[in-house]
Motif scaffolding. Structure first.
Motif, PDB file in Angstrom:
ATOM      1  N   ASN A  34       0.824  -1.217   0.000  1.00  0.00           N
ATOM      2  CA  ASN A  34       0.000   0.000   0.000  1.00  0.00           C
ATOM      3  C   ASN A  34       0.853   1.259   0.000  1.00  0.00           C
ATOM      4  OD1 ASN A  34       0.988  -0.037   2.600  1.00  0.00           O
ATOM      5  ND2 ASN A  34      -0.957   0.542   3.563  1.00  0.00           N
ATOM      6  N   ALA A  35       2.143   1.129  -0.317  1.00  0.00           N
ATOM      7  CA  ALA A  35       3.082   2.263  -0.460  1.00  0.00           C
ATOM      8  C   ALA A  35       3.310   2.999   0.858  1.00  0.00           C
ATOM      9  CB  ALA A  35       2.597   3.237  -1.540  1.00  0.00           C
ATOM     10  N   GLU A  36       3.058   2.358   1.996  1.00  0.00           N
ATOM     11  CA  GLU A  36       3.317   3.014   3.282  1.00  0.00           C
ATOM     12  C   GLU A  36       4.824   3.037   3.510  1.00  0.00           C
ATOM     13  OE1 GLU A  36       2.826   4.717   7.127  1.00  0.00           O
ATOM     14  OE2 GLU A  36       4.246   3.205   6.426  1.00  0.00           O
ATOM     15  N   ALA A  37       5.367   4.242   3.688  1.00  0.00           N
ATOM     16  CA  ALA A  37       6.816   4.417   3.619  1.00  0.00           C
ATOM     17  C   ALA A  37       7.560   3.846   4.818  1.00  0.00           C
ATOM     18  CB  ALA A  37       7.144   5.904   3.447  1.00  0.00           C
ATOM     19  N   TYR A  38       7.171   4.231   6.023  1.00  0.00           N
ATOM     20  CA  TYR A  38       7.893   3.836   7.237  1.00  0.00           C
ATOM     21  C   TYR A  38       7.942   2.327   7.374  1.00  0.00           C
ATOM     22  CZ  TYR A  38       8.532   3.575  12.413  1.00  0.00           C
ATOM     23  OH  TYR A  38       8.937   3.292  13.693  1.00  0.00           O
ATOM     24  N   GLU A  39       6.790   1.674   7.248  1.00  0.00           N
ATOM     25  CA  GLU A  39       6.738   0.225   7.457  1.00  0.00           C
ATOM     26  C   GLU A  39       7.509  -0.517   6.365  1.00  0.00           C
ATOM     27  OE1 GLU A  39       4.406   2.243   8.313  1.00  0.00           O
ATOM     28  OE2 GLU A  39       3.949   1.637  10.368  1.00  0.00           O
ATOM     29  N   THR A  92      11.350  11.269   2.675  1.00  0.00           N
ATOM     30  CA  THR A  92      10.368  10.780   1.721  1.00  0.00           C
ATOM     31  C   THR A  92       9.024  10.671   2.439  1.00  0.00           C
ATOM     32  OG1 THR A  92       9.909   9.062   0.066  1.00  0.00           O
ATOM     33  CG2 THR A  92      10.829   8.331   2.171  1.00  0.00           C
ATOM     34  N   SER A  93       7.970  10.550   1.671  1.00  0.00           N
ATOM     35  CA  SER A  93       6.592  10.349   2.120  1.00  0.00           C
ATOM     36  C   SER A  93       5.812  11.644   2.285  1.00  0.00           C
ATOM     37  CB  SER A  93       6.503   9.537   3.410  1.00  0.00           C
ATOM     38  OG  SER A  93       6.659  10.347   4.564  1.00  0.00           O
ATOM     39  N   SER A  94       4.556  11.579   1.890  1.00  0.00           N
ATOM     40  CA  SER A  94       3.555  12.610   2.147  1.00  0.00           C
ATOM     41  C   SER A  94       2.330  11.879   2.678  1.00  0.00           C
ATOM     42  CB  SER A  94       3.218  13.366   0.863  1.00  0.00           C
ATOM     43  OG  SER A  94       2.125  14.238   1.049  1.00  0.00           O
ATOM     44  N   HIS A  95       1.793  12.381   3.781  1.00  0.00           N
ATOM     45  CA  HIS A  95       0.726  11.654   4.483  1.00  0.00           C
ATOM     46  C   HIS A  95       1.166  10.208   4.767  1.00  0.00           C
ATOM     47  CE1 HIS A  95      -2.087  14.987   3.991  1.00  0.00           C
ATOM     48  NE2 HIS A  95      -1.725  15.049   2.721  1.00  0.00           N
ATOM     49  N   GLU A  96       2.450  10.054   5.030  1.00  0.00           N
ATOM     50  CA  GLU A  96       3.081   8.799   5.449  1.00  0.00           C
ATOM     51  C   GLU A  96       3.197   7.755   4.344  1.00  0.00           C
ATOM     52  OE1 GLU A  96       1.514   7.382   9.155  1.00  0.00           O
ATOM     53  OE2 GLU A  96       1.673   9.343  10.114  1.00  0.00           O
ATOM     54  N   HIS A  97       2.899   8.124   3.102  1.00  0.00           N
ATOM     55  CA  HIS A  97       2.958   7.183   1.982  1.00  0.00           C
ATOM     56  C   HIS A  97       3.859   7.721   0.877  1.00  0.00           C
ATOM     57  CE1 HIS A  97      -0.535   5.562   4.043  1.00  0.00           C
ATOM     58  NE2 HIS A  97      -0.473   4.496   3.272  1.00  0.00           N
ATOM     59  N   PHE A  98       4.460   6.793   0.126  1.00  0.00           N
ATOM     60  CA  PHE A  98       5.132   7.154  -1.110  1.00  0.00           C
ATOM     61  C   PHE A  98       4.090   7.639  -2.108  1.00  0.00           C
ATOM     62  CE2 PHE A  98       7.979   3.637   0.437  1.00  0.00           C
ATOM     63  CZ  PHE A  98       9.086   4.429   0.699  1.00  0.00           C
ATOM     64  N   ARG A  99       4.476   8.621  -2.920  1.00  0.00           N
ATOM     65  CA  ARG A  99       3.588   9.137  -3.950  1.00  0.00           C
ATOM     66  C   ARG A  99       4.101   8.745  -5.328  1.00  0.00           C
ATOM     67  NH1 ARG A  99       0.142  13.370  -1.803  1.00  0.00           N
ATOM     68  NH2 ARG A  99      -0.172  14.111  -3.946  1.00  0.00           N
ATOM     69  N   VAL A 140       4.545  16.292   5.178  1.00  0.00           N
ATOM     70  CA  VAL A 140       5.761  15.848   4.486  1.00  0.00           C
ATOM     71  C   VAL A 140       6.791  15.326   5.486  1.00  0.00           C
ATOM     72  CG1 VAL A 140       7.694  16.648   3.056  1.00  0.00           C
ATOM     73  CG2 VAL A 140       5.376  17.519   2.659  1.00  0.00           C
ATOM     74  N   GLY A 141       7.531  14.338   5.053  1.00  0.00           N
ATOM     75  CA  GLY A 141       8.714  13.910   5.789  1.00  0.00           C
ATOM     76  C   GLY A 141       8.416  13.442   7.197  1.00  0.00           C
ATOM     77  N   GLU A 142       7.529  12.481   7.328  1.00  0.00           N
ATOM     78  CA  GLU A 142       7.299  11.878   8.648  1.00  0.00           C
ATOM     79  C   GLU A 142       8.649  11.543   9.287  1.00  0.00           C
ATOM     80  OE1 GLU A 142       5.184   7.889  10.550  1.00  0.00           O
ATOM     81  OE2 GLU A 142       5.775   7.978   8.436  1.00  0.00           O
ATOM     82  N   GLY A 143       8.833  11.933  10.548  1.00  0.00           N
ATOM     83  CA  GLY A 143      10.117  11.701  11.215  1.00  0.00           C
ATOM     84  C   GLY A 143      10.527  10.245  11.208  1.00  0.00           C
ATOM     85  N   CYS A 144       9.572   9.346  11.380  1.00  0.00           N
ATOM     86  CA  CYS A 144       9.891   7.912  11.360  1.00  0.00           C
ATOM     87  C   CYS A 144      10.419   7.489   9.992  1.00  0.00           C
ATOM     88  CB  CYS A 144       8.647   7.096  11.699  1.00  0.00           C
ATOM     89  SG  CYS A 144       8.001   7.356  13.352  1.00  0.00           S
ATOM     90  N   ALA A 145       9.819   8.037   8.926  1.00  0.00           N
ATOM     91  CA  ALA A 145      10.282   7.698   7.584  1.00  0.00           C
ATOM     92  C   ALA A 145      11.680   8.255   7.341  1.00  0.00           C
ATOM     93  CB  ALA A 145       9.296   8.236   6.547  1.00  0.00           C
ATOM     94  N   THR A 146      11.950   9.457   7.838  1.00  0.00           N
ATOM     95  CA  THR A 146      13.277  10.041   7.692  1.00  0.00           C
ATOM     96  C   THR A 146      14.340   9.152   8.323  1.00  0.00           C
ATOM     97  OG1 THR A 146      12.386  12.292   7.679  1.00  0.00           O
ATOM     98  CG2 THR A 146      14.710  12.039   8.259  1.00  0.00           C
ATOM     99  N   VAL A 147      14.084   8.711   9.551  1.00  0.00           N
ATOM    100  CA  VAL A 147      15.063   7.901  10.269  1.00  0.00           C
ATOM    101  C   VAL A 147      15.237   6.538   9.596  1.00  0.00           C
ATOM    102  CG1 VAL A 147      15.547   6.733  12.462  1.00  0.00           C
ATOM    103  CG2 VAL A 147      14.719   9.101  12.445  1.00  0.00           C
ATOM    104  N   THR A 148      14.155   5.947   9.130  1.00  0.00           N
ATOM    105  CA  THR A 148      14.256   4.634   8.500  1.00  0.00           C
ATOM    106  C   THR A 148      14.939   4.732   7.138  1.00  0.00           C
ATOM    107  OG1 THR A 148      12.170   4.127   9.613  1.00  0.00           O
ATOM    108  CG2 THR A 148      12.988   2.509   8.073  1.00  0.00           C
ATOM    109  N   TRP A 149      14.741   5.837   6.431  1.00  0.00           N
ATOM    110  CA  TRP A 149      15.488   6.092   5.202  1.00  0.00           C
ATOM    111  C   TRP A 149      16.983   6.190   5.510  1.00  0.00           C
ATOM    112  CZ3 TRP A 149      15.975   5.621   0.324  1.00  0.00           C
ATOM    113  CH2 TRP A 149      16.691   6.514  -0.469  1.00  0.00           C
ATOM    114  N   LEU A 150      17.307   6.862   6.596  1.00  0.00           N
ATOM    115  CA  LEU A 150      18.702   6.933   7.034  1.00  0.00           C
ATOM    116  C   LEU A 150      19.239   5.533   7.314  1.00  0.00           C
ATOM    117  CD1 LEU A 150      20.638   9.460   8.083  1.00  0.00           C
ATOM    118  CD2 LEU A 150      20.167   8.434  10.293  1.00  0.00           C
ATOM    119  N   GLN A 151      18.483   4.723   8.027  1.00  0.00           N
ATOM    120  CA  GLN A 151      18.923   3.371   8.367  1.00  0.00           C
ATOM    121  C   GLN A 151      19.118   2.511   7.128  1.00  0.00           C
ATOM    122  OE1 GLN A 151      15.559   2.668  11.015  1.00  0.00           O
ATOM    123  NE2 GLN A 151      16.965   2.402  12.736  1.00  0.00           N
ATOM    124  N   LEU A 152      18.218   2.650   6.145  1.00  0.00           N
ATOM    125  CA  LEU A 152      18.335   1.854   4.924  1.00  0.00           C
ATOM    126  C   LEU A 152      19.611   2.216   4.169  1.00  0.00           C
ATOM    127  CD1 LEU A 152      17.252  -0.182   2.882  1.00  0.00           C
ATOM    128  CD2 LEU A 152      15.855   1.671   1.892  1.00  0.00           C
TER     129      LEU A 152
END
Length: 602
Positions: free
Chosen positions: A254-259, A301-308, A321-333
């Motif tokens: 479902n394109a959810e970025a953080y998960e 990445t992410s808007s409303h917590e999803h990839f667009r 924009v830029g959910e903090g959880c998505a930012t950190v997980t992008w860093l980890q990846l």
């Protein structure tokens, strides 16, 4: 060699952490990875970080971690249900960030707090191994497995810094319960979770770590069950098959970025353990797609917590924009991929994220964290308990892992690697490296090397992709030029006190806004994205009415962190010339990044 810390002074932010050798008796893995990392970060214990990063880590320690509400984080475990369905994730995130920060700082107040909270969490575990915040009739619904993921990450982080077997025992009991419930017990882990099962199956990462610390093959079997069975079953997210077929995170699940990125971080861990090529190929495909189509200029990445969809990158307050959880997980990846491949392009993404989006989400005055951080709008740091306020401290605590380390060359030789310029010191393969620099505000650095004994080795310095010129003057006075996006390598016989001078042009770029912001430009200088800040713009009553007078070749530096360039202010249809005042995005509070241009260069 014991790290000899020299206190460094810098005009912007100045802090140095006392570094010590690794703790004796640190638990060692019971299994050998099938894939050895090409980049190995410097251990937290054998480095010290000053300057901008050091100051922001100090704030993270003193104003966030040490101020955490212990009772609130434990309440849901002590009396189910918790006040949030995901309330249990926060203590695991805290323990992970605290363990990293303790290893760097050896702050004894933090250690006492961390020990107290870890022991209190373990005391809440039930007889069957359950360590969640749900009542018995609601077990394994919604975010319950997700909570256990963060239990495992936090407890294993605490185990690493203390060697306390109670943490490993509690973790094994969680692992055993998950296996009995979902693998041998046949409960569907996909329907037990949110986001097409991606939330629950992100437990993959700590399950891999649990296998590494115990050597118990049942945990490896469970990890492979998640990836090969659960993900690919008819109602699963099909993460690997979708990414290898479409190459698009937008078209996956479902394109959810953080998960999704959390799952990919776990997939990298499993690849490291067993070396299955398609696991790495899927992670590489996702990262490439995000950089090409879905990564914001500021490194999130992410808007409303999803990839667009491709190049659809709205950046206003309303766009979340830029959910903090998505930012950190992008860093980890990207950190995972840098470690696995040793390729400079992943360090480039780490630099972009760390200097911009990661620090921008932190309020340096209070240590509070923004859930979302738009590129045009106003930062809104909060004091409530939420996922991003718990995630961002983890990302900040990882900064020392991004800066320097040992790079294994294709030939098999090990190189002393500088990935991101930062003031401080690090012990790398028996070489004490000391860096004096005001980067990212200035483009000069003086690097001193003290090997334990004179010998021949290679110093590898990453050249940023944006650098128009990059020069290194070696101990012999000769100059070497670096190529953008590659490592500049100096191989020679090094002795104590040898120095290297680095000069990088902090190139100014006026970056077009693309599909989402046509006829607008963002201003970048070196690794920093700049913002027209209301607080710095004392002569501009409405920054939304301002525009670039043109797209010039450069901008004027008033002082470190404050820049001006010609602008136009339109009021009641009348234009007048003004000076636009820009600051780093990380320091802005109410601001614009995407600026219209009155006479744009094509």
């Amino acid at each position: 060699m014991r790290l000899a810390l020299v206190l460094l002074f810098f005009p912007v932010f100045s802090i140095a952490f006392a570094a010590t050798p690794p703790a004796a008796g640190e638990p060692q893995p019971k299994v050998r990875d099938a894939v050895q990392d090409r980049f190995v970060p410097v251990p937290f214990e054998t480095q010290a970080v000053a300057g901008l990063f050091g100051e922001r880590m100090r704030i993270n320690l003193e104003k966030r971690l040490l101020e955490v509400d212990e009772e609130a984080l434990l309440a849901g475990f002590r009396k189910q249900p918790g006040v949030q369905e995901w309330i249990g994730e926060h203590i695991g995130k805290y323990l992970d960030a605290a363990a990293n920060t303790w290893r760097l700082t050896h702050n004894f107040r933090l250690k006492a707090q961390m020990d107290r909270m870890a022991k209190a969490l373990i005391a809440c575990q039930k007889a069957d191994g359950y360590l969640g915040t749900y009542t018995d009739d609601k077990r394994w619904t919604s975010w319950d497995v997700w909570v256990h993921k963060y239990d495992l990450l936090g407890l294993l982080a605490w185990y690493r810094v203390t060697g306390d077997e109670r943490a490993l025992t509690a973790s094994r009991r969680i692992g055993d319960l998950l296996i009995a419930t979902f693998q041998t017990g046949k409960r569907d882990i996909i329907v037990s979770s949110e986001h097409v099962g991606m939330a629950a199956t992100s437990v993959l990462e700590p399950v891999c770590l649990l296998y590494r610390y115990t050597g118990d093959p049942r945990y490896l079997s469970f990890a492979r069950f998640i990836v090969d069975k659960a993900w690919e079953q008819p109602n699963g997210p099909h993460i690997i098959s979708s990414l290898l077929t479409t190459g698009s995170v937008f078209k996956t699940a479902n394109a959810e970025a953080y998960e999704m990125m959390s799952d990919l971080v776990g997939l990298c861990e499993l690849y490291r353990l067993i070396g299955e090529p398609r696991y790495l190929q899927a992670a590489l495909a996702a990262q490439k797609d995000i950089v090409t189509h879905r990564r914001y200029l500021t490194g999130t990445t992410s808007s409303h917590e999803h990839f667009r969809d491709d190049f659809d990158l709205p950046a206003e307050q309303k766009d979340e924009v830029g959910e903090g959880c998505a930012t950190v997980t992008w860093l980890q990846l990207n950190l995972q991929l840098l470690r696995l491949t040793g390729e400079a392009k992943y360090a480039q993404e780490l630099e972009r994220t760390a200097f911009n989006q990661l620090l921008a989400a932190q309020d340096p005055a209070t240590g509070n964290i923004c859930y979302f951080t738009p590129m045009d709008g106003r930062k809104q740091p909060t004091t409530d308990i939420n996922c991003c306020r718990s995630s961002e401290p983890r990302g900040i605590s990882l900064i020392p892992q991004l800066l320097w380390g040992s790079l294994r060359a294709a030939s098999g030789s090990e190189e002393v690697a500088l990935e991101i310029l930062a003031p401080g010191e690090a012990l790398i393969d028996g070489v004490l490296v000391s860096t004096r620099t005001d980067y990212p505000f200035k483009g000069q650095a003086l690097v001193s090397l003290i090997p334990d004994k004179p010998h021949n080795f290679t110093l590898a310095i990453r050249v940023p992709e944006w650098a128009t010129s990059f020069h290194v003057i070696g101990p012999d006075g000769k100059t070497a030029d670096g190529k953008p996006g590659e490592y500049l390598r100096l191989t020679r016989d090094w002795k104590r006190g040898d120095t290297v001078e680095i000069k990088v042009d902090l190139a100014v770029r006026f970056t077009p806004g693309g599909k989402s912001y046509p006829s607008r430009y963002a201003v970048e200088r070196g690794p920093l994205v700049l913002a027209l800040d209301k607080g710095a713009s004392y002569d501009v009553p409405d920054i939304a009415a301002a525009s670039l007078k043109s797209v010039p070749e450069t901008l004027k530096e008033e002082r470190a962190g404050l820049y001006t360039l010609p602008g136009v202010l339109t009021e009641s249809g009348v234009q007048r010339d003004i000076q636009l005042h820009l600051v780093p995005f990380a320091d802005a509070r109410e601001y614009l990044i995407w600026l219209p241009a009155a006479a744009a260069k094509q």
